[in-house]
Design a protein around this motif. Sequence first.
Motif, mmCIF file in Angstrom:
data_model
loop_
_atom_site.group_PDB
_atom_site.id
_atom_site.type_symbol
_atom_site.label_atom_id
_atom_site.label_comp_id
_atom_site.label_asym_id
_atom_site.label_seq_id
_atom_site.Cartn_x
_atom_site.Cartn_y
_atom_site.Cartn_z
ATOM 1 N N UNK A 149 52.903 13.763 16.405
ATOM 2 C CA UNK A 149 52.600 15.133 16.815
ATOM 3 C C UNK A 149 53.004 15.393 18.258
ATOM 4 N N UNK A 150 52.858 14.368 19.095
ATOM 5 C CA UNK A 150 53.116 14.545 20.526
ATOM 6 C C UNK A 150 53.750 13.272 21.086
ATOM 7 N N UNK A 151 55.070 13.132 21.001
ATOM 8 C CA UNK A 151 55.754 11.925 21.474
ATOM 9 C C UNK A 151 55.434 11.613 22.933
ATOM 10 N N UNK A 152 55.274 10.351 23.222
ATOM 11 C CA UNK A 152 54.999 9.819 24.561
ATOM 12 C C UNK A 152 53.630 10.229 25.113
ATOM 13 N N UNK A 153 52.779 10.755 24.254
ATOM 14 C CA UNK A 153 51.469 11.224 24.730
ATOM 15 C C UNK A 153 50.488 10.086 24.967
ATOM 16 N N UNK A 154 50.768 8.901 24.425
ATOM 17 C CA UNK A 154 49.879 7.755 24.597
ATOM 18 C C UNK A 154 50.588 6.662 25.395
ATOM 19 N N UNK A 155 49.855 6.027 26.313
ATOM 20 C CA UNK A 155 50.445 4.999 27.180
ATOM 21 C C UNK A 155 50.014 3.602 26.749
ATOM 22 N N UNK A 156 50.936 2.645 26.909
ATOM 23 C CA UNK A 156 50.712 1.269 26.466
ATOM 24 C C UNK A 156 51.045 0.312 27.611
ATOM 25 N N UNK A 157 50.055 -0.422 28.069
ATOM 26 C CA UNK A 157 50.278 -1.412 29.118
ATOM 27 C C UNK A 157 50.865 -2.677 28.512
ATOM 28 N N UNK A 158 51.858 -3.249 29.198
ATOM 29 C CA UNK A 158 52.450 -4.516 28.775
ATOM 30 C C UNK A 158 52.627 -5.406 30.010
ATOM 31 N N UNK A 191 46.887 -5.850 34.318
ATOM 32 C CA UNK A 191 46.602 -4.558 33.681
ATOM 33 C C UNK A 191 45.181 -4.455 33.126
ATOM 34 N N UNK A 192 44.397 -5.482 33.292
ATOM 35 C CA UNK A 192 43.022 -5.465 32.783
ATOM 36 C C UNK A 192 42.226 -4.302 33.353
ATOM 37 N N UNK A 193 42.280 -4.143 34.658
ATOM 38 C CA UNK A 193 41.509 -3.067 35.288
ATOM 39 C C UNK A 193 42.039 -1.693 34.881
ATOM 40 N N UNK A 194 43.347 -1.606 34.628
ATOM 41 C CA UNK A 194 43.929 -0.328 34.210
ATOM 42 C C UNK A 194 43.403 0.090 32.844
ATOM 43 N N UNK A 195 43.274 -0.870 31.943
ATOM 44 C CA UNK A 195 42.752 -0.564 30.609
ATOM 45 C C UNK A 195 41.268 -0.214 30.681
ATOM 46 N N UNK A 196 40.510 -1.035 31.376
ATOM 47 C CA UNK A 196 39.070 -0.808 31.467
ATOM 48 C C UNK A 196 38.773 0.518 32.175
ATOM 49 N N UNK A 197 39.571 0.834 33.198
ATOM 50 C CA UNK A 197 39.336 2.044 33.972
ATOM 51 C C UNK A 197 39.899 3.312 33.358
ATOM 52 N N UNK A 198 40.574 3.198 32.223
ATOM 53 C CA UNK A 198 41.096 4.382 31.561
ATOM 54 C C UNK A 198 42.403 4.902 32.119
ATOM 55 N N UNK A 199 43.111 4.070 32.882
ATOM 56 C CA UNK A 199 44.385 4.492 33.457
ATOM 57 C C UNK A 199 45.530 4.372 32.448
ATOM 58 N N UNK A 200 45.315 3.586 31.404
ATOM 59 C CA UNK A 200 46.245 3.514 30.268
ATOM 60 C C UNK A 200 45.425 3.646 28.996
ATOM 61 N N UNK A 201 46.072 4.109 27.929
ATOM 62 C CA UNK A 201 45.341 4.300 26.666
ATOM 63 C C UNK A 201 45.177 3.002 25.892
ATOM 64 N N UNK A 202 46.215 2.178 25.907
ATOM 65 C CA UNK A 202 46.213 0.928 25.137
ATOM 66 C C UNK A 202 46.823 -0.177 25.978
ATOM 67 N N UNK A 203 46.676 -1.407 25.494
ATOM 68 C CA UNK A 203 47.331 -2.545 26.143
ATOM 69 C C UNK A 203 47.688 -3.579 25.078
ATOM 70 N N UNK A 204 48.841 -4.193 25.255
ATOM 71 C CA UNK A 204 49.256 -5.301 24.394
ATOM 72 C C UNK A 204 49.018 -6.611 25.136
ATOM 73 N N UNK A 205 48.348 -7.536 24.491
ATOM 74 C CA UNK A 205 48.150 -8.871 25.040
ATOM 75 C C UNK A 205 48.341 -9.864 23.898
#
Length: 320
Positions: A149-158, A191-205
């Motif tokens: 519905x909305x390309x690039x609307x979600x962010x993924x930390x890697x 990127x742990x703090x970024x995920x916990x703090x809501x700066x990214x939507x998702x993270x791959x680990x």
Amino acid sequence: MSLRKVKACSAAVVLSVLCAPSFAAWPDDQTIELVVGFAPGGGTDLMARALVPFLEKKLGGKARIVVVNKPGAGGEISTTYLARAKPDGYTVGFINVPGFVFIPMYKQATYKTDDVRIIARVVDDPAVLMVRDDGKFKTIPSIIEALKKDPKSLSFATSGRGTSGHQALLKIEAAAKVKGTDIPFKGAGEFKSALIGGHVDFAFASVGEYLAGYGNMKNIIPVAVMNPSKVSAIPNVPSVYEYGYKIRVTSERAIAGPKALPDDIANRFQQAIKDTIADPAFVATVKNDAAVLAYMPGAEFTKSLELIREELKPLVAAMQ
């Protein structure tokens, strides 16, 4: 030769032996660097630090090992450092596959895969997608629908471009015909703090990284593993295959040295790694990673890289 000259030569030889510096055999005469290509706190870093005391013991003598972090460029910086080091056994380091193979495929990298000698594989650790418990999308279908519905609307930390997490995102994008926003970091610990703090939507680990860094956190939820089946370490987390996406991405971590590393040193290091992985005390120490420990001799793992290279070819165009 006169007797006087013979005595003088003998004295000179004895004096030179007594005055010559004493050089101990490897690995006793200096500290071994174990190089990690990601920031402290990530899966590779934690594994390296857990290995150190056991490898020192298995190598024997006065072996001393120190972990050296050289993060950045998805591991390219550390691999280049490793490839250019003296092949004397005092610089070894982790290579992280598939990134190690992939980086030279899509750009002019500062190393080639045959610039290093792989000593042994240590870990085979599938990728897992994580989200905060207050995230709006907590399943693969809902994520895919949102991106359609909305390309690039979600962010993924890697852990960086070309790493296993980034490849997982690329494979999801290709399989579902969607586009997310990749946010590269210098490692899972960063990127742990970024995920916990809501700066990214998702993270791959990796599964090991999830268990070590997030397993006890109620506000971080694993969405799916990038594996054909569920993983025993997190049995309640679905496989991405269950949603119809045949995506397998795993982080294989191996210890390597410079290309010209002598056989005797490589073989001794390989045996120390094998003995460590089989040591119950070590397994108990790395309980979060116990399920993904996967020793493989260097020569065998090196051969497997060609198959990995073939699997990665479809992703090259996406990177460029």
